[in-house]
Write a protein that holds these residues in place. Structure first.
Motif, PDB file in Angstrom:
ATOM      1  N   TYR A  30       0.826  -1.221   0.000  1.00 10.08           N
ATOM      2  CA  TYR A  30       0.000   0.000   0.000  1.00 10.08           C
ATOM      3  C   TYR A  30       0.857   1.266   0.000  1.00 10.08           C
ATOM      4  O   TYR A  30       0.524   2.235   0.673  1.00 10.08           O
ATOM      5  N   SER A  32       2.537   2.716  -3.169  1.00  6.44           N
ATOM      6  CA  SER A  32       2.271   3.530  -4.364  1.00  6.44           C
ATOM      7  C   SER A  32       0.789   3.492  -4.748  1.00  6.44           C
ATOM      8  O   SER A  32       0.299   4.382  -5.417  1.00  6.44           O
ATOM      9  N   ARG A  33       0.089   2.444  -4.298  1.00  5.30           N
ATOM     10  CA  ARG A  33      -1.342   2.344  -4.621  1.00  5.30           C
ATOM     11  C   ARG A  33      -2.133   2.065  -3.350  1.00  5.30           C
ATOM     12  O   ARG A  33      -1.644   1.407  -2.445  1.00  5.30           O
ATOM     13  N   VAL A  34      -3.352   2.573  -3.301  1.00  4.44           N
ATOM     14  CA  VAL A  34      -4.263   2.386  -2.167  1.00  4.44           C
ATOM     15  C   VAL A  34      -3.563   2.664  -0.827  1.00  4.44           C
ATOM     16  O   VAL A  34      -3.474   1.776   0.043  1.00  4.44           O
ATOM     17  N   PRO A  35      -3.062   3.889  -0.632  1.00  2.81           N
ATOM     18  CA  PRO A  35      -2.334   4.178   0.617  1.00  2.81           C
ATOM     19  C   PRO A  35      -3.213   4.028   1.865  1.00  2.81           C
ATOM     20  O   PRO A  35      -2.688   3.891   2.974  1.00  2.81           O
ATOM     21  N   GLU A  36      -4.536   4.006   1.673  1.00  2.00           N
ATOM     22  CA  GLU A  36      -5.437   3.815   2.817  1.00  2.00           C
ATOM     23  C   GLU A  36      -5.093   2.541   3.599  1.00  2.00           C
ATOM     24  O   GLU A  36      -5.301   2.462   4.813  1.00  2.00           O
ATOM     25  N   GLU A 167       2.208 -11.178  -9.416  1.00  2.00           N
ATOM     26  CA  GLU A 167       2.181  -9.718  -9.522  1.00  2.00           C
ATOM     27  C   GLU A 167       3.117  -9.024  -8.531  1.00  2.00           C
ATOM     28  O   GLU A 167       2.981  -7.833  -8.275  1.00  2.00           O
ATOM     29  N   THR A 169       6.154  -7.053  -7.191  1.00  2.20           N
ATOM     30  CA  THR A 169       6.985  -6.060  -7.876  1.00  2.20           C
ATOM     31  C   THR A 169       8.157  -5.681  -6.972  1.00  2.20           C
ATOM     32  O   THR A 169       8.268  -6.165  -5.840  1.00  2.20           O
ATOM     33  N   GLU A 171       8.427  -3.096  -5.401  1.00  2.00           N
ATOM     34  CA  GLU A 171       7.908  -2.453  -4.193  1.00  2.00           C
ATOM     35  C   GLU A 171       7.771  -3.457  -3.052  1.00  2.00           C
ATOM     36  O   GLU A 171       8.014  -3.138  -1.889  1.00  2.00           O
ATOM     37  N   ASN A 190      -5.013  15.430   0.452  1.00  2.00           N
ATOM     38  CA  ASN A 190      -5.358  15.537  -0.958  1.00  2.00           C
ATOM     39  C   ASN A 190      -5.611  17.008  -1.270  1.00  2.00           C
ATOM     40  O   ASN A 190      -6.416  17.655  -0.597  1.00  2.00           O
TER      41      ASN A 190
END
Lengths: 348, 529
Positions: A30, A32-36, A167, A169, A171, A190
């Motif tokens: 979480y 780079s994507r979906v930091p929530e 998948e 990576t 990361e 944001n």
């Protein structure tokens, strides 16, 4: 015999180490994507206590700025928020938080009263995977899992995320043993602007009564705060959607009055706070952007100092040094995001 | 409770720990309790069915055994007072009495099996006939098949026949017999054990034996790996290929034949590995059910190596008794007199066809299975009748026989032939299956093998690679294990290798296994029988 036992112990050790490593590798990072998904775990990195702790769903982690509360009021605060946090998850997070510290005020956003049943595996994961292993985590998992989920997979996330083998990576390797900080004391910043133009009205519901299980957990929250000498403040964040029904409002008002709890519906105070939904929201009224969040936090900071036993801790250690660092990170993030936003949106 | 579930792992771990903690003389009682709990998970009502079978078979076997002993004692006491004819007549009367008990019990238990498994199939066929005459339809009966009924019915009735034949003594203890009937590792998909084999280790006292336990655990892991990594992964494209047969014909049917062969092998042998391994961990030795069947050179050999315990059950309890029955002997006599050499075979082939018909019916209540069984029988009969031709062929080309290349041709021929018959399992009806098989000739489109079409069947390139690697590992282990199982060879070489193998299997299964959210966990295919 001794040799056999030695071999068995050695290989069991290797297996455990490999499983531990694989759990860490396969768990989504979480970053780079979906930091929530990273929010819940960040709390454990906190080094200084907090006087105010927010608990709830996206309506808290998107709408309040702890940094502003510190800079302008000297209130050290933290948001233990996560996406679609259900009320039992909020309760167990509150219970867990009270294990680590005793804040003066806990602020709970009441939107989650609308969910009386576990909702989705994806949100459960965002809420629960970040929690440290504890009695509270086990209870939260037990209360949250949907029919298709397995309890065991929350203890051994590899059982859930093993299918990510295709998948993985860089990361996943980079953040194998550490994570970057993605929030500012739980606030997910944001700076984008998307005006609220056509906000849909709520559809009539067959039943406006909150589920009894939600009342039970709200009761438990109130009791827990009372036992620990913590002031519980109920709020409804100023999000235009999901729609907040008058019937819901009446039930919460009645409950707050009955339990003698402060209840603030910010939806009714947006003008007073100066929130302008043409500039202060990044997703057409669902959540506030940074500018809206700072307006709301400023109003709430005033309210807290007037109505709750919070003190101005500016200049006090360890708060001062911790928050100086946090403020610098907040300012840097704000500058970076604003640059990115204006870069992607030159007309602005 | 599927073997490939955390529920089973927890159940087995708890039972295993208790098993080696309690006094050894009580171990069989714990196994019985565990087996009943295991069965109870399938539904408490299933216990009624298995209970009826257990009690009736046990009591009947005891009765037959007692009768036989009493008759024997009476016979010995009166032997000298009876003439030869009287002795013969007495023996016939005694046998007839025992047979009546046997027949009654067999009718009851096969009757239960027939009713729960075949009622709706029969009703469906009756309705189809009625529809031809425009008559009304009989309603279907709502009936759930008790778990493992085909397996435990065959296992217990096999024991009963053995007692009748006086091959084994009757088990006097109902509890011990109940354990034989319900022993949980083999309850849901076999093997169909013989009482004489299983009872040797089932009731004994089993001290902790680290090597046996390690061997068993490794076999369980290997079974789980085959099931979860290969079988359940291949089940995904197979479902796609079979659910839209019109779309996936031609070369896709060859893919179905190949993939289903690998999937079924991985699934069934995986389940049997778990069964045998789990039993071994408890000190119980269960009969092997497979011996590298895909290396068979003809159909008959294939059936001696695939689902061995089912094959031997039908051979010993159906084929042999039928072959020496009066009607078949009469048939044999008549045909031999009338048709000469071929006539001598008619009675055997008749028995074969009946055996394969029953084998098909045993597998499932559908015409697919009946046709599947008969086709297997026909292939074996034709193969036997063509033996003189083979002999002539080999006499003409003597260097071929026994050569590596010819062996390979035979193995591949048997694999594809058996595979082509086996797809009757997967397509929804018999005409469709034959249409699909025909499309291999009429609609062969080889380009789908390389144009990426196989990546759109529900799994991606990575999954195909994993399945291929898993299948390859199964093949290598099968070859390496011809003389000695791989796990024993590893242990002989170094305990570290054996342990390393176990750890690797656990990790590979956890990572590449098809389980959890996002996957539709597939039941073991043979559970349905």
């Amino acid at each position: 015999m001794k040799k056999t036992i030695g071999t068995a112990v050695l290989w069991c050790g290797i297996l455990c180490a490999a499983l531990w490593l694989l759990n860490a590798l396969f768990l989504p990072k979480y970053m780079s994507r979906v930091p929530e998904g990273a929010l819940i775990a960040e709390y454990y990195k906190e080094t200084a206590g907090h006087d105010v702790v927010f608990i709830g769903d996206c309506e808290v982690y998107e709408n309040f700025s702890p940094d502003l509360l510190w800079r302008e009021y000297g209130i050290p605060s933290y948001i233990r928020g996560s996406a679609q946090q259900l009320i039992w998850q909020s309760y167990y997070l509150m219970e867990e938080t009270l294990k680590y510290e005793t804040p003066k005020v806990v602020v709970f956003n009441v939107l989650s009263m609308k969910y009386g049943e576990p909702q989705s595996e994806a949100y459960n994961r965002l809420n629960l995977d970040g929690m440290r292993f504890s009695r509270q985590k086990l209870a939260a998992v037990r209360a949250s899992i949907t029919q298709e989920e397995s309890f065991l997979s929350y203890l051994f996330p590899l059982l859930r995320f093993h299918d990510r083998w295709g998948e993985l990576t860089g990361e996943d390797v980079t953040y194998l043993f550490h994570r970057d900080i993605v929030s500012d004391s739980g606030y997910l910043m944001n700076v984008q602007v998307r005006p609220a133009e056509d906000v849909p009205q709520g559809r009539p519901l067959a039943n406006y009564e909150f589920d009894p299980v939600c009342w039970d957990y709200l009761d438990k929250m109130a009791d827990l705060c009372q036992e620990n000498g913590v002031q519980l403040v109920l709020i409804k964040a100023p999000s235009l959607y999901p729609y907040w029904y008058d019937q819901w409002e009446e039930q919460i008002e009645a409950y707050a009055a009955q339990r003698n709890l402060p209840y603030l519906n910010f939806l009714a105070r947006t003008e007073e706070m100066g929130i302008d939904f043409s500039t202060d929201t990044y997703d057409s009224g669902l959540h506030l952007n940074l500018y809206g969040a700072e307006k709301l936090s400023r109003w709430f900071g005033d309210w807290l100092t007037q109505n709750c036993p919070v003190e101005d801790r500016r200049g006090q250690e360890p708060y001062e040094s911790v928050w100086q660092e946090k403020s610098a990170a907040y300012a840097a993030r704000k500058a970076r995001l604003e640059a990115e936003w204006s870069g992607s949106n030159p007309a602005e | 409770m599927s073997f490939a579930s955390t529920q089973f792992l927890v159940f087995f771990a708890a039972l295993f720990l208790l098993y080696y903690t309690i006094p050894q003389r009580h171990q069989w009682k714990l196994l019985l309790a565990g087996s009943l709990i295991f069965y109870w998970f399938a539904g408490w009502w299933c216990l009624i069915y298995i209970g009826v079978t257990t009690v009736t078979v046990c009591l009947t076997a005891r009765k037959i055994d007692s009768l036989a002993q009493a008759q024997e004692a009476w016979f010995q006491a009166h032997r000298d007072t009876l003439s030869k004819e009287e002795r013969k007549a007495q023996k016939a009367r005694d046998k007839s009495l025992r047979f009546r008990w046997l027949l009654a019990c067999l009718l009851l238990n096969f009757g239960i099996l027939a009713v729960v498994k075949y009622t709706n199939f029969v009703l469906g066929n009756v309705n189809a006939v009625l529809a031809l005459f425009g008559s009304g339809q009989l309603p279907a009966v709502s009936m759930v098949l008790p778990m493992g009924i085909s397996f435990y019915t065959f296992q217990t009735t096999g024991y009963l026949i053995d007692v009748y034949w006086r091959k084994v003594p009757a088990q006097r203890s109902l509890g011990k017999f109940a354990l034989f009937a319900t022993f949980f590792p083999q309850l849901i998909q076999g093997p169909i054990s013989r009482y004489g084999d299983l009872s040797r280790t089932l009731y004994g006292e089993h001290p902790w034996n680290a090597q046996q336990i390690a061997m068993g655990a490794e076999r369980v892991l290997w079974g789980l790996a085959k099931k979860l990594i290969v079988a359940d992964r291949l089940a995904i494209p197979l479902r796609t290929l079979v659910s839209s047969p019109e779309e996936y014909s031609g070369v896709y049917v060859l893919a179905v034949i190949f993939l289903y062969a690998v999937q079924l092998y991985a699934d069934f042998t995986g389940g049997i590995d778990i069964t045998i391994g789990a039993a071994q961990m408890l000190g119980v030795q269960v009969t092997e059910n497979f011996v590298r069947p895909f290396f068979s050179k003809n159909a008959a050999e294939y059936w001696r190596r695939w689902h061995i315990t089912m094959g031997t059950w039908f051979r010993d309890y159906l084929f042999y008794p039928m072959s020496v029955s009066k009607p078949i002997l009469k048939l044999h006599q008549r045909c031999r007199n009338r048709f000469g050499r071929f006539g001598k075979h008619v009675s055997v082939h008749t028995c074969s066809l009946i055996l394969w018909f029953v084998t098909g019916v045993w597998h499932g209540a559908s015409w697919n299975f009946i046709v599947w069984g008969l086709l297997n029988g026909i292939v074996i009969i034709v193969s036997q009748e063509m033996e003189p031709l083979y002999d002539k062929f080999h006499a003409r080309f003597p260097s071929l026989k026994g050569s590596w290349g010819w062996d390979l041709v035979q193995v591949l021929r048997t694999f594809w032939l058996m595979g082509a018959i086996r797809v009757l399992d997967v397509y929804r009806d018999v005409p469709l299956t034959f249409r699909q098989l025909g499309s291999v000739v009429t609609g062969f489109r080889p380009q789908v093998l390389w144009d990426g079409s196989f990546l759109e069947l529900g799994i991606g390139a990575g999954d195909w690679l994993v399945a291929a690697a898993g299948g390859g590992a199964m093949l290598v282990c099968s070859l390496l294990g011809r003389r000695k199982p791989v796990r024993e060879r590893l242990l002989d070489h170094s305990p570290h290798l054996a342990w390393g193998g176990c750890v690797l299997l656990v990790l590979l299964t956890l990572i590449f296994g098809v389980y959890g959210i996002g996957f539709d966990a597939t039941q073991f295919i043979y559970n349905q029988f």
